[in-house]
Design a protein around this motif. Structure first.
Motif, mmCIF file in Angstrom:
data_model
loop_
_atom_site.group_PDB
_atom_site.id
_atom_site.type_symbol
_atom_site.label_atom_id
_atom_site.label_comp_id
_atom_site.label_asym_id
_atom_site.label_seq_id
_atom_site.Cartn_x
_atom_site.Cartn_y
_atom_site.Cartn_z
ATOM 1 N N SER A 76 30.905 -30.733 17.049
ATOM 2 C CA SER A 76 31.580 -29.568 17.617
ATOM 3 C C SER A 76 30.820 -28.304 17.215
ATOM 4 O O SER A 76 29.917 -28.356 16.388
ATOM 5 C CB SER A 76 33.040 -29.498 17.156
ATOM 6 O OG SER A 76 33.111 -29.202 15.786
ATOM 7 N N PHE A 78 30.137 -24.771 15.431
ATOM 8 C CA PHE A 78 30.489 -24.169 14.141
ATOM 9 C C PHE A 78 31.291 -25.160 13.285
ATOM 10 O O PHE A 78 32.275 -24.804 12.662
ATOM 11 C CB PHE A 78 31.282 -22.866 14.352
ATOM 12 C CG PHE A 78 30.515 -21.864 15.165
ATOM 13 C CD1 PHE A 78 29.494 -21.122 14.590
ATOM 14 C CD2 PHE A 78 30.783 -21.684 16.518
ATOM 15 C CE1 PHE A 78 28.767 -20.207 15.332
ATOM 16 C CE2 PHE A 78 30.053 -20.779 17.274
ATOM 17 C CZ PHE A 78 29.048 -20.039 16.672
ATOM 18 N N THR A 81 33.152 -24.806 9.658
ATOM 19 C CA THR A 81 33.280 -23.388 9.313
ATOM 20 C C THR A 81 32.550 -22.913 8.072
ATOM 21 O O THR A 81 31.738 -22.013 8.132
ATOM 22 C CB THR A 81 34.763 -22.992 9.106
ATOM 23 O OG1 THR A 81 35.478 -23.511 10.178
ATOM 24 C CG2 THR A 81 34.934 -21.506 9.045
ATOM 25 N N ARG A 82 32.868 -23.527 6.928
ATOM 26 C CA ARG A 82 32.382 -22.969 5.661
ATOM 27 C C ARG A 82 30.857 -22.955 5.546
ATOM 28 O O ARG A 82 30.293 -21.985 5.045
ATOM 29 C CB ARG A 82 33.023 -23.692 4.480
ATOM 30 C CG ARG A 82 34.503 -23.345 4.354
ATOM 31 C CD ARG A 82 35.098 -23.896 3.086
ATOM 32 N NE ARG A 82 36.495 -23.494 2.991
ATOM 33 C CZ ARG A 82 37.518 -24.327 3.095
ATOM 34 N NH1 ARG A 82 37.322 -25.601 3.297
ATOM 35 N NH2 ARG A 82 38.748 -23.887 2.978
ATOM 36 N N PHE A 84 28.786 -22.412 7.853
ATOM 37 C CA PHE A 84 28.317 -21.268 8.651
ATOM 38 C C PHE A 84 28.640 -19.950 7.950
ATOM 39 O O PHE A 84 27.888 -18.987 8.042
ATOM 40 C CB PHE A 84 28.913 -21.327 10.070
ATOM 41 C CG PHE A 84 28.246 -22.374 10.906
ATOM 42 C CD1 PHE A 84 27.065 -22.092 11.594
ATOM 43 C CD2 PHE A 84 28.739 -23.658 10.963
ATOM 44 C CE1 PHE A 84 26.413 -23.065 12.323
ATOM 45 C CE2 PHE A 84 28.098 -24.646 11.696
ATOM 46 C CZ PHE A 84 26.931 -24.352 12.371
ATOM 47 N N LEU A 124 24.881 -17.542 15.804
ATOM 48 C CA LEU A 124 25.129 -16.794 14.562
ATOM 49 C C LEU A 124 24.017 -15.765 14.332
ATOM 50 O O LEU A 124 24.286 -14.610 13.972
ATOM 51 C CB LEU A 124 25.220 -17.764 13.379
ATOM 52 C CG LEU A 124 25.416 -17.134 12.002
ATOM 53 C CD1 LEU A 124 26.824 -16.586 11.840
ATOM 54 C CD2 LEU A 124 25.148 -18.155 10.892
ATOM 55 N N GLY A 166 35.692 -26.046 19.420
ATOM 56 C CA GLY A 166 35.236 -25.127 18.382
ATOM 57 C C GLY A 166 34.453 -23.911 18.840
ATOM 58 O O GLY A 166 34.052 -23.105 18.006
ATOM 59 N N MET A 167 34.210 -23.780 20.132
ATOM 60 C CA MET A 167 33.468 -22.598 20.590
ATOM 61 C C MET A 167 34.459 -21.476 20.909
ATOM 62 O O MET A 167 35.258 -21.587 21.824
ATOM 63 C CB MET A 167 32.657 -22.953 21.845
ATOM 64 C CG MET A 167 31.970 -21.751 22.509
ATOM 65 S SD MET A 167 30.807 -20.895 21.437
ATOM 66 C CE MET A 167 29.494 -22.083 21.376
#
Lengths: 275, 139
Positions: A76, A78, A81-82, A84, A124, A166-167
Motif C-alpha cells: 500500500s 505510505f 506510516t512511521r 515515512f 514525499l 493508503g493514498m
C-alpha cells in the motif's frame, strides 16, 4: 481446491531454490490462493493442474510464474506510516545536510513489488523536499525478483482498489492522472524512479551504493542463514553514512554488527556510520 | 467517537457501520440521503466523521458536503466521500467543497480503516495512518 501434499512440497522446494523464501506447512492456503489465477490463465482445471503441468513438462517459464505468484505481496502507499515519518524528519534532513557538497542522493527499495513504496517516497520528496529539484541528482531504484512486478512498477498504472489503499486523496489528484479505469503516476513521480529485476539471493546487476535502503518485510521470509547473507550483502551496497529501514517485525540484531539502531518516534532506523 | 453514515443503499450503510464499529466508533447514525443527514444533524446528532455517498436521491453527497461546510457548528465534522464516482474531476470537486478524504467503491475494509486512520480515527491498538495524510483535504 486444496493443493495436494506432494504438490505443495514441490512448490515449497521450487520457491526455496529460486528465491530462498521458506513456505512453511501452514502456507498451503497461500499456494491455493496464489496459483488459482495461474490455473485459469494457462487453462488447467485447478491448482494441482498447474503443478502437474510444470512438473511433467519441465517448463521453466511456468516454474518462474509459480515462484512469482508466491512471492508477490500486498502493498500500500505510505505503508506503516512511521518509516515515512522517520524519512521525512530524520533520515532525509540528515542526508541533505551531509551531502550538500556532492548533491547526490540514491535510494533503493529492495523488494519494490508494484512500486508503491518507491513512488510514495518520490511523492514525499516532491512534497517536503522541493529543494532537491534544484541542482541535485536524485536516483530512486526499485528492484524485485518478479518480472511482472517490475513491469507494473515501471508502468506506474494503478486500479481504483490499489489507489484506495493508503493514498491520501489530495495527493492522488495531484500526482496521478486518470486513464480510463486506472490512475497513472505523473511524470514528476516517475522521472527519478527506475525499476530493475533483481533476486536478492541471486546474482546482482552492477549498482551504485545507496544512501537509503528500504528493505522492508523481506527478511521475514528467509531463514537465519539466508537472512544474514542477504543483509550483509545489502549493507555492502550502502554508502557510508547511509540508512536502512526494515519492516516493523524485523531486526538486524545479531546478524549485522555494522548497523547502529536509532530508535525514533515508534520505529527504528539503522545507520551505517561514516567511519 | 461518533459517526454519520449517509448512503441510499441499506446494505452499504450496514457494511460501513460494521467497519466503523471495528475501529471503535461508539455511536453511529445512518441516513439514506443528504436531506435525512441534515435532519439528523439538526435533531442534535454531533458526529466526528461522516461517510458520504455521492449519488443519492433528494440531496446528493456533494450538496451535503456544501451544507456541512456552510454551518459553523458542522465544520468540525471530518468528511470521507465513499462513492462509485471515480472521475478525477469529481474527486477534485469534492475535495474543493470540503471533503477530507475519498474512497472509491468497491473498496476493501482495510482501505476504509486506513482512510479513517489518516483522519485520526482508529482503534487504540491500530497503527497510524499514512505519513502525509495529516494534511487532509484542501482546507
Amino acid at each position: 481446491m486444496t493443493v495436494a501434499a506432494e504438490h505443495f512440497r514441490y512448490v515449497q522446494q521450487l520457491v526455496m531454490e529460486r528465491s530462498a523464501i521458506v513456505l512453511t506447512e501452514d502456507k498451503s492456503y497461500l499456494v491455493d490462493a496464489r496459483l488459482a489465477p495461474l490455473a485459469r490463465a494457462i487453462g488447467v482445471a485447478d491448482v494441482n493442474g498447474v503443478v502437474d503441468h510444470a512438473r511433467s513438462r519441465r517448463d521453466p517459464a511456468l516454474e518462474q510464474r509459480i515462484v512469482e505468484a508466491l512471492t508477490t505481496n500486498e502493498t500500500s502507499w505510505f505503508r506503516d506510516t512511521r518509516p515515512f515519518h522517520a524519512l521525512e524528519h530524520l533520515v532525509l534532513p540528515a542526508l541533505i545536510e551531509r551531502k550538500r557538497a556532492s548533491r547526490v542522493l540514491r535510494v533503493w527499495s529492495a523488494a519494490c513489488s508494484t512500486g508503491q513504496e518507491l513512488y510514495s517516497l518520490a511523492i514525499l520528496l516532491e512534497e517536503k523536499f522541493p529543494q532537491l529539484r534544484r541542482g541535485w541528482q536524485v536516483e530512486l531504484v526499485g528492484t524485485d525478483l518478479n518480472t511482472e512486478m517490475v513491469r507494473r512498477a515501471t508502468e506506474g498504472l494503478y486500479s481504483n482498489l490499489e489507489v484506495n489503499r493508503g493514498m491520501p486523496a489530495n495527493l492522488l489528484v495531484r500526482y496521478f492522472e486518470k486513464e480510463g479505469a486506472h490512475w497513472r503516476a505523473r511524470e514528476t513521480v516517475r522521472d527519478r524512479s527506475r525499476f530493475v529485476k533483481l533476486n536478492l539471493v541471486g546474482k546482482w546487476p552492477p549498482m551504485p551504493t545507496f544512501d537509503v535502503v528500504l528493505l522492508r518485510n523481506v527478511l521475514i521470509y528467509f531463514d537465519t542463514k539466508v537472512k544474514t547473507e542477504v543483509l550483509c550483502r545489502v549493507v555492502k551496497q550502502m554508502a557510508r553514512g547511509g540508512y536502512m529501514l526494515l519492516g516493523t517485525a524485523e531486526t538486524p540484531s545479531g546478524l549485522c554488527p555494522d548497523l547502529v539502531p536509532m530508535p525514533t518516534d515508534g520505529t527504528v532506523v539503522y545507520h551505517l556510520p561514516v567511519g | 467517537m461518533k459517526a454519520l453514515v449517509v448512503d441510499d443503499s441499506r446494505a452499504m450503510r450496514s457494511i460501513l457501520s460494521r467497519i466503523l464499529r471495528k475501529v471503535g466508533v461508539e455511536e453511529i447514525n445512518e441516513a439514506a440521503d443528504g436531506s435525512q443527514a441534515v435532519a439528523c444533524l439538526e435533531a442534535g446528532a454531533s458526529p466526528d466523521v461522516a461517510l458520504v455517498d455521492w449519488n443519492m436521491p433528494v440531496m446528493n453527497g456533494l450538496e451535503l458536503v456544501n451544507a456541512l461546510r456552510s454551518r459553523k457548528e458542522w465544520r468540525r465534522i471530518a468528511i470521507v466521500m465513499v462513492t462509485t464516482e471515480s472521475d478525477q474531476s469529481q474527486m477534485v470537486r469534492a475535495l474543493a467543497a470540503g471533503a477530507h478524504e475519498y474512497l472509491i467503491k468497491p473498496f476493501d475494509e482495510g482501505s476504509l480503516i486506513q482512510k479513517l486512520a489518516m483522519l485520526g480515527f482508529q482503534a487504540p491498538s491500530a497503527a497510524t495512518g499514512p505519513a502525509l495524510a495529516a494534511q487532509g483535504g484542501s482546507h
